[in-house]
Design a protein around this motif. Structure first.
Motif, PDB file in Angstrom:
ATOM      1  N   GLN A 141       0.827  -1.211   0.000  1.00 45.44           N
ATOM      2  CA  GLN A 141       0.000   0.000   0.000  1.00 45.44           C
ATOM      3  C   GLN A 141       0.862   1.262   0.000  1.00 45.44           C
ATOM      4  N   LYS A 142       2.063   1.144   0.550  1.00 43.65           N
ATOM      5  CA  LYS A 142       2.981   2.289   0.580  1.00 43.65           C
ATOM      6  C   LYS A 142       3.673   2.487  -0.772  1.00 43.65           C
ATOM      7  N   ILE A 143       3.690   1.433  -1.582  1.00 38.72           N
ATOM      8  CA  ILE A 143       4.352   1.473  -2.893  1.00 38.72           C
ATOM      9  C   ILE A 143       3.369   1.850  -3.994  1.00 38.72           C
ATOM     10  N   ARG A 144       2.169   1.258  -3.936  1.00 41.78           N
ATOM     11  CA  ARG A 144       1.152   1.530  -4.961  1.00 41.78           C
ATOM     12  C   ARG A 144       0.764   3.003  -4.955  1.00 41.78           C
ATOM     13  N   GLY A 145       0.796   3.608  -6.112  1.00 45.74           N
ATOM     14  CA  GLY A 145       0.423   5.018  -6.219  1.00 45.74           C
ATOM     15  C   GLY A 145       1.579   5.953  -5.951  1.00 45.74           C
ATOM     16  N   LYS A 146       2.522   5.522  -5.126  1.00 47.01           N
ATOM     17  CA  LYS A 146       3.665   6.375  -4.773  1.00 47.01           C
ATOM     18  C   LYS A 146       4.869   6.062  -5.664  1.00 47.01           C
ATOM     19  N   ASP A 147       5.309   4.810  -5.670  1.00 49.23           N
ATOM     20  CA  ASP A 147       6.470   4.418  -6.478  1.00 49.23           C
ATOM     21  C   ASP A 147       6.060   3.764  -7.804  1.00 49.23           C
ATOM     22  N   ILE A 148       4.952   3.014  -7.759  1.00 51.08           N
ATOM     23  CA  ILE A 148       4.427   2.364  -8.958  1.00 51.08           C
ATOM     24  C   ILE A 148       2.960   2.726  -9.098  1.00 51.08           C
ATOM     25  N   SER A 149       2.592   3.267 -10.249  1.00 50.51           N
ATOM     26  CA  SER A 149       1.188   3.620 -10.511  1.00 50.51           C
ATOM     27  C   SER A 149       0.696   2.907 -11.746  1.00 50.51           C
ATOM     28  N   MET A 150      -0.634   2.800 -11.856  1.00 43.89           N
ATOM     29  CA  MET A 150      -1.221   2.071 -12.982  1.00 43.89           C
ATOM     30  C   MET A 150      -2.365   2.856 -13.602  1.00 43.89           C
ATOM     31  N   ILE A 176      -4.162  11.179 -11.836  1.00 43.14           N
ATOM     32  CA  ILE A 176      -4.135  10.442 -10.566  1.00 43.14           C
ATOM     33  C   ILE A 176      -2.880   9.575 -10.485  1.00 43.14           C
ATOM     34  N   ALA A 177      -2.567   8.897 -11.590  1.00 40.69           N
ATOM     35  CA  ALA A 177      -1.396   8.011 -11.618  1.00 40.69           C
ATOM     36  C   ALA A 177      -0.091   8.782 -11.450  1.00 40.69           C
ATOM     37  N   LEU A 178      -0.068  10.026 -11.932  1.00 41.85           N
ATOM     38  CA  LEU A 178       1.153  10.837 -11.882  1.00 41.85           C
ATOM     39  C   LEU A 178       1.282  11.655 -10.604  1.00 41.85           C
ATOM     40  N   ALA A 179       0.232  11.677  -9.794  1.00 42.05           N
ATOM     41  CA  ALA A 179       0.160  12.605  -8.663  1.00 42.05           C
ATOM     42  C   ALA A 179       1.379  12.541  -7.753  1.00 42.05           C
ATOM     43  N   CYS A 180       1.870  11.350  -7.487  1.00 43.50           N
ATOM     44  CA  CYS A 180       2.966  11.204  -6.513  1.00 43.50           C
ATOM     45  C   CYS A 180       4.323  10.987  -7.191  1.00 43.50           C
ATOM     46  N   ASN A 181       4.412  11.392  -8.466  1.00 47.40           N
ATOM     47  CA  ASN A 181       5.670  11.260  -9.221  1.00 47.40           C
ATOM     48  C   ASN A 181       6.237   9.844  -9.155  1.00 47.40           C
TER      49      ASN A 181
END
Length: 355
Positions: A86-95, A168-173
């Motif tokens: 959950q800490k990786i999804r959206g932050k380091d890897i997005s889809m 949304i996918a790009l939000a957290c770089n």
């Protein structure tokens, strides 16, 4: 180039009433920082399952990783708990998923949907997250971004909804962006705009992209490298130029031959005969052999290894063996090979993990 992702011998299965479906059967590939890798193949070849496994989004308990490693920045994320992921999804890897309408919450304003990740992963205040959300909407080409924060998904067109999903996918770089057929539901004009947008964003953010599609034409001007999947395996991998202008696997020939283009006047598009195999009982030998007009007797007995064509180009076909007959691609494919000469060297068998 720095290696960001290294997938080693990945095997994924699903338990069903009909038995174990071997969806992915020993996949190996790497993705470098700032690179775009396209994974292409027919529906059911294992493309989406492979990338969903990268984020541990397989439907549990029926879908599971049977074997292999998924090394992200050197760490095996296949063994991480759901809480750690959950800490990786959206932050380091997005889809980015195929259908934006199923990716967006129809009851939430789009501004709140983008801000959610910023507040959770970036620990931004609501005011700061709102400012960043407006920047993201402008980045993905949505006009009058500030006023559109308060609108719901149904108030956007299909192309604009997909732009919101990309925001949304790009939000957290993220360091890695997975795009699972992001343009399939869009018309060709909007499709071209979204592809151009992704290329532009990649230049600005230096993120790596895995682009999933069944259409080779979509990735022609997007991908740095292309991996061709069939029956849960990568059957050919190389740079975009190598795959488009010097393909070696008959399945790749089939995909290219069925691809419409402006220079097809006077020629019929070719179709790959037959259907993909039943993955509850994968065939012995080469899985593509029953559909392959160029199959050799050995294809019925032994699965071909990955033969080395060049330092960046590998293909799993016995036609590359030094004792195999010389077989030329069909006419529909040869038209795409103008000006490209073969190296003429005998391919080598790749060592484990070399591809």
């Amino acid at each position: 180039m720095d290696k960001l992702l290294d997938v080693k011998n990945l095997k994924i299965s699903f338990n069903t009433y009909g038995g174990e479906v071997q969806a992915v059967r020993g996949v190996n590939f790497t993705v470098n920082k700032g690179e775009t890798l396209a994974i292409v193949g027919e529906s059911g070849s294992g493309k989406s399952v492979t990338t969903k496994a990268l984020m541990q989004l397989l439907p549990k308990p029926h879908g599971f990783i049977k074997e292999g490693e998924i090394l992200f920045e050197g760490e095996d994320i296949a063994k991480k708990s759901d809480k750690d992921m959950q800490k990786i999804r959206g932050k380091d890897i997005s889809m980015i998923f195929q259908d934006p309408m199923t990716s967006l919450n129809p009851t939430m304003k789009i501004g709140n949907q983008i801000m959610e990740g910023l507040i959770l992963h970036q620990k931004m205040s609501r005011d700061k997250a709102r400012e960043r959300t407006i920047e993201l909407l402008e980045l993905v080409g949505i006009p009058d971004a500030e006023s559109r924060l308060k609108q719901f998904p149904h108030q956007f067109s299909g192309g604009m909804r997909q732009r919101v999903v990309i925001a949304i996918a790009l939000a957290c770089n993220p360091k890695l962006l997975i795009a699972d057929e992001p343009t399939t539901a869009l018309d060709v004009t909007i499709q071209a705009q979204i592809l151009e947008l992704m290329k532009d964003i990649q230049k600005k953010t230096d993120s790596a992209i895995i682009f999933i599609t069944h259409d080779l034409g979509v990735v022609a001007n997007v991908a740095d490298r292309v991996a061709v999947m069939y029956a849960g395996k990568i059957v050919e991998i190389g740079t975009a130029d190598e795959i488009f202008y010097n393909p070696k696997h008959p399945y790749t020939w089939g995909l290219l031959g069925s691809m419409p283009s402006l220079d097809n006047e006077g020629y019929e598009l070719t179709a790959i005969p037959g259907t993909p195999p039943d993955m509850t009982d994968p065939p012995k030998g080469d899985a593509f052999a029953p559909r392959n007009d160029y199959a050799l007797k050995i294809d019925e007995e032994l699965e071909p290894p990955m033969f080395k064509v060049s330092d960046t180009h590998y293909a799993a076909t016995w036609l590359l063996h030094e004792n195999a007959p010389n077989v030329e691609p069909p006419e529909s494919v040869k038209r795409r090979l103008k000006g490209i000469s073969n190296t003429g060297s005998t391919p080598e068998v790749a060592k484990d993990g070399e591809q």
